[in-house]
Write a protein that holds these residues in place. Structure first.
Motif, PDB file in Angstrom:
ATOM      1  N   TRP A 137      43.101  27.375  43.434  1.00  0.00           N
ATOM      2  CA  TRP A 137      42.208  27.920  44.305  1.00  0.00           C
ATOM      3  C   TRP A 137      40.603  27.293  44.030  1.00  0.00           C
ATOM      4  O   TRP A 137      39.910  26.841  44.918  1.00  0.00           O
ATOM      5  CB  TRP A 137      42.125  29.372  43.920  1.00  0.00           C
ATOM      6  N   THR A 141      41.583  25.339  47.439  1.00  0.00           N
ATOM      7  CA  THR A 141      41.262  26.486  48.464  1.00  0.00           C
ATOM      8  C   THR A 141      39.897  26.961  48.600  1.00  0.00           C
ATOM      9  O   THR A 141      39.378  27.004  49.746  1.00  0.00           O
ATOM     10  CB  THR A 141      42.361  27.678  48.132  1.00  0.00           C
ATOM     11  N   PRO A 146      42.607  24.358  52.189  1.00  0.00           N
ATOM     12  CA  PRO A 146      43.780  25.184  51.913  1.00  0.00           C
ATOM     13  C   PRO A 146      45.226  24.685  51.682  1.00  0.00           C
ATOM     14  O   PRO A 146      45.480  23.486  51.892  1.00  0.00           O
ATOM     15  CB  PRO A 146      43.943  26.094  53.027  1.00  0.00           C
ATOM     16  N   HIS A 149      46.871  21.412  53.703  1.00  0.00           N
ATOM     17  CA  HIS A 149      45.792  20.861  54.626  1.00  0.00           C
ATOM     18  C   HIS A 149      45.881  19.065  54.106  1.00  0.00           C
ATOM     19  O   HIS A 149      46.174  18.578  53.042  1.00  0.00           O
ATOM     20  CB  HIS A 149      44.361  21.037  54.069  1.00  0.00           C
TER      21      HIS A 149
END
Length: 347
Positions: A137, A141, A146, A149
């Motif tokens: 994360w 992210t 994300p 991607h």
């Protein structure tokens, strides 16, 4: 002189002639061993009359004690001689100057990082440090990158066989950008509920990791991430700030700065920063030194801030790259080969 006195003199002469402990032990066996001359004399007492046996035995004991004393004395002499020889061989001449271990020094990349930190500190930036093993994360992210991607392929990194709370593998951070979010979140919590919040101005230098290795790239490299967020921060501030920094770092005002349009998922718009020296061996060439851009609204949200109220910019520069340009090094791998002939040039 009787035979016992002669025997003692012979023993003393034999012991004195021994030049080593082994030779001395051989001489001892001739006189005090199981078949030695003193032992043979003691055995002969059994053939003597009782009245003569007592006086003869006493005389033999006196001679034996004299031989043993001579043996002990010679043993000590040999031991002393061996010790003196050892001391002589290991002697230290205290009149000579001492031999000092050569002192160490900072690695050229560490020197560059310290210089960068000092320059930004003079501009009012904090210096933040964070984990090198990151969660998915924070590494991706939270930075508008994300899962699945396509931009993730630009930062192919190393993974740790351990999963975070979201079921994603931990990774060796491919950039120091996660510290943008970590620091901004802490800053937002500190001033939560207040009408105004001081600008966020921070740099995050440190080690990063990517699957890349050649003359200008290393699987482990150093990066400095910068972040400035406030209610009225623009690209103009980025240009002025970075120009001041780069001129201070290279100790020259004879260089130019330009921005080229680029793409990063965590900034919009994004730009590469190039510099060109007006003097020296690199004069006349544009050299890429940093990526930059206005922080993406989604990243601002992930920081816990309102993108309608707060705006700012971020940049990421390679410390190794800056060190190469500052010291005139053409191959990045020289910094990490551990060759003292190369590294001692910077001490």
């Amino acid at each position: 002189m009787n035979e016992l006195d002669t025997l003692v003199d012979q023993a003393r002469a034999a012991f004195a002639g021994a030049r080593a402990p082994a030779e001395l032990e051989n001489a001892k066996a001739q006189f005090l061993g199981k078949s030695g001359r003193v032992t043979e004399l003691m055995k002969g007492l059994a053939q003597l009359p009782v009245d003569e046996k007592k006086s003869r035995g006493a005389a033999i004991n006196v001679a034996k004690q004299a031989i043993e004393a001579a043996l002990t004395a010679r043993r000590q002499e040999l031991a002393d001689a061996e010790l003196n020889a050892q001391l002589q061989a290991e002697a230290l001449d205290v009149t000579l100057p001492g031999r000092r271990r050569a002192g160490g020094g900072l690695h050229p990349v560490a020197r560059a990082q310290e210089r960068i930190e000092a320059i930004f500190a003079s501009m009012g930036f904090d210096v933040a440090d964070g984990p090198e093993i990151e969660t998915d994360w924070f590494s991706f992210t939270s930075l508008n990158n994300p899962p699945n991607h396509p931009a993730r392929s630009m930062q192919d990194t190393f993974y740790v066989d351990m999963k975070d709370d979201d079921g994603q593998l931990f990774n060796l951070r491919p950039h120091t950008s996660p510290m943008q979010v970590r620091y901004a979140q802490a800053h937002a919590r500190q001033y939560a509920g207040q009408e105004t919040m001081p600008d966020i101005r921070v740099i995050a230098p440190g080690r990063t990791y990517r699957v890349d290795s050649d003359a200008t790239h290393s699987p482990m490299f150093h990066q400095v991430e910068g972040l400035w967020i406030g209610q009225n921060v623009s690209f103009k501030d980025l240009k002025v700030m970075y120009l001041d920094f780069i001129q201070a770092f290279f100790e020259t005002s004879a260089l130019k700065l330009r921005f080229r349009p680029s793409y990063f998922p965590f900034t919009e718009p994004s730009a590469e920063i190039d510099i060109m020296f007006e003097q020296g061996p690199l004069a006349g060439r544009w050299l890429e030194v940093s990526g930059s851009g206005q922080v993406h609204p989604q990243v601002v949200r992930n920081m816990g801030l309102d993108p309608e109220k707060y705006i700012g910019f971020a940049f990421g520069s390679g410390i190794d790259r800056l060190a190469m340009l500052r010291y005139g090094v053409s191959d990045l791998r020289l910094f990490f080969d551990g060759d003292l002939r190369f590294l001692n040039q910077f001490q």
